[in-house]
Design a protein around this motif. Sequence first.
Motif, short mmCIF file in Angstrom:
data_model
loop_
_atom_site.label_atom_id
_atom_site.label_comp_id
_atom_site.label_asym_id
_atom_site.label_seq_id
_atom_site.Cartn_x
_atom_site.Cartn_y
_atom_site.Cartn_z
N SER A 409 1.81 4.09 58.84
CA SER A 409 0.35 4.53 58.25
C SER A 409 0.45 4.70 57.02
O SER A 409 1.64 5.59 56.25
N LEU A 410 -0.35 5.61 56.49
CA LEU A 410 -0.58 6.02 55.29
C LEU A 410 -1.23 7.34 54.60
O LEU A 410 -2.65 7.37 55.71
N ASN A 411 -0.34 8.53 54.57
CA ASN A 411 -1.47 9.13 54.44
C ASN A 411 -1.60 9.86 52.54
O ASN A 411 -1.33 9.37 51.88
N LEU A 412 -2.68 9.89 52.72
CA LEU A 412 -3.63 10.70 51.63
C LEU A 412 -4.62 11.62 50.89
O LEU A 412 -4.58 12.47 51.60
N GLY A 413 -3.38 11.96 49.48
CA GLY A 413 -4.22 13.22 49.16
C GLY A 413 -5.34 13.00 47.81
O GLY A 413 -4.99 11.91 46.85
N ILE A 414 -6.74 13.74 47.86
CA ILE A 414 -7.25 13.13 46.35
C ILE A 414 -7.75 14.74 46.08
O ILE A 414 -7.36 16.19 46.62
N SER A 415 -7.62 15.03 44.75
CA SER A 415 -7.65 15.87 43.73
C SER A 415 -8.51 15.14 42.81
O SER A 415 -9.16 14.30 42.38
N GLN A 416 -9.23 16.22 42.03
CA GLN A 416 -10.84 16.05 41.95
C GLN A 416 -10.85 16.74 40.17
O GLN A 416 -9.79 17.79 39.75
N PHE A 417 -11.00 16.28 38.94
CA PHE A 417 -10.89 16.55 38.09
C PHE A 417 -12.23 16.52 37.00
O PHE A 417 -12.83 15.48 37.36
N PRO A 418 -12.97 17.79 36.72
CA PRO A 418 -11.97 19.35 36.50
C PRO A 418 -11.90 20.28 37.41
O PRO A 418 -11.69 20.83 37.32
N LYS A 419 -11.90 19.86 39.18
CA LYS A 419 -12.85 20.41 39.75
C LYS A 419 -11.72 21.71 40.42
O LYS A 419 -10.92 23.03 40.31
N ASP A 420 -10.20 20.74 40.46
CA ASP A 420 -9.03 21.55 41.05
C ASP A 420 -7.97 21.61 39.85
O ASP A 420 -7.54 22.24 40.34
#
Length: 725
Positions: A409-420
């Motif tokens: 399976s696939l593990n996914l992480g998401i970050s946002q610019f410029p919030k994070d």
Amino acid sequence: MKLLDKENVSFKKNFRYILSTIILLILLVYATVFSDQLYGIFGESNYVTIHLMIELLIIIVTMGISLQVWLTSKFYLINKDIYMGALFFALALFEILHTISYKGMPFFITESSPYEATWFYMAVRLFLPIGLIMISMIKVKKVSIKHQWIAYSISLIIFISFFLIIYSPSPFLPPLVIEGLGTTLLKNILQFIGAMCSIVLIIYLLRHFKTAPRRSMLFITSSMFMIISDVLFVTYKDVFDFYNFLGHIFELLSFTVLYRAIYFSSAEEPFNRLIEANEKLEASKKEMYNMAYFDEITSLPNERFLYEKLNDLLTMNRRQMMIVCEYDRLDAIKSSLGSNYLDKLLKMIAERIQNIVPKNHFISKLRADQFAIFISENVKLHEVRQICRVLQKSMKAPFHIQHFSIVGSLNLGISQFPKDANNGRDLVKHAQFAMYEAADVPDQMLFYDPTMAVGRTNRVILENDLHQALINNELYLVYQPQICLKTREMISLEALIRWKHPERGIISPLEFIPIAEDSGLIVPIGNWVLETACYQTKLLQNEFNRPFKVAVNLSLGQLFQENFVHVVQSILFKTQLPANSLELEITESMTMDSNHITPILHQLKCIGVSIALDDFGTGYSSLSYLKDFPIDCLKIDRTFVNNIRSHKGHEPIVDMILSMAKHLELKVVAEGIEIEQQLNYLLRNDCDFIQGYLMSKPLSFESLIQKYNEIQDRTKDLIERVVPI
């Protein structure tokens, strides 16, 4: 392919010279038959003019060769090129004197006659092949610029010496042509010597043809033309004879081909080598660029390319997203199947990602076998979630690599610019933190939260400590007895790993085993557990003279080792533990990849090892696979045992497992027995083995030896107290 093309071009060019020679020979035969008619057309008065034109062309060619080599050789300073230029410098001077001393030309020192003209011609004819043979035979080496001046000076001295001999007051040399009679015997002998020298040159060139095929073919063609001119020059009767004219034509052709050969070796070939070197340099630059900015396995932009791209694309006035994803079990696959399988898997994963993610998003490959997807557009959060779900769905389909079917399976992480994050590196790093945490949640997808950084730091520290734990002997085993309800004795035990950290104390396996699996340490740790358990069980057998059996949990990473069965055999041989005293426990999740697991389990059975299915009933695949796997024992998970709370209690799942095991002739072990009601229930329903805190908690090897008799007595008392009447 390029080499074949070059060889084809070379063959075509060489064939062109051979064909030209054949055509000229045909013209020669034609001219021989119709020589009288041709003589009449030209007329005797025009022969001097025609001869002058031909000789001027020969002078231009020979002097051109000399000047060309003079100008180009100073850049390379190769001895052969310098000597070739000096040779043609002398030949050009001889040709000039041959031309102005030809019969019919104006007065030069003495009246023009065949004597001077033929001797200057013969100097050219003999010096040319002899000089070419000598130059061809010398070894190529680099020289200084003074060699060029010395070589040309020697040529000039030779010319001046021969000039003084020819124009001495009284003839020093015999005539070579007699008016009205034709060539003399000496002339024919010298002409024959020249022809023989040309033949020797041809033979030498043919023997060394492969070293320089193009240049050799040109020299051979030139020598053939010169030999034809020799034949013609020994057959004419006077200087106005048509054969004499035709001989000069072939001589001109010979020098023209020589000019082509010298031009090829001194100008065209070095230029082609320069072009080829530039092409290789450009290709090398392109290859270096690809190596620097693209991943070798997946051909995707690499981490360096991503960071440079982010510097240009990150814009403060809109929200941008970074998705980092990782296919789980990569470390286990690498440690068990090898890097070759991992590379193929990564390439297939990259292809699936590229087929799903829209073209306007930037995909790259990170160093840690992870993939990054940068979304530069101001998209909504639900759109990002949708992309992630589609990616996860696509990765659930198995990857078929040779005879293996890999499921994950696939593990996914998401970050946002410029919030994070306010820069590219932090944006990627925070998406990675979210991805690591996503492996522990059902959705396997998380947005970054600042608290994740602290958790990841602690995990990295623990992983580093785990590397040292195996080296520093911080790991140890405890054993939980398994009681046979029929004999009421401890006849087997389960080996459980523990870690005593030098600073944090005892660390639960629930905390460090997932880290070991993710980092690939599970394979060396698992092999250590297996060897230690076998060794201590053998000591236990010797101590009490009883055939104790030990159960050892396996990891998926161990099973994916190419030589796992051999590892087990080696450990059994080393520890002298009988194979039937070892039971290996697998979990339901391992049965997913049946194509790989089934043959391994059959091989283990063949050497005498028994197989148990641990935590039975918690998955969804075991019932369908029980008929295919060579299972000897089922272990009822403690969650089902915990539901048994009274003497009259009824647990349908436990009843079903016990009933099914009887029909399949499998042994059953119930885990987590903590109260007498559970023991009573299992006794009444004919369970085979039990283990739990009611009989004994997990003990160290030393404590197990000390408390063996105590455990035996306690077990018998318990069973007698709760045995059904």
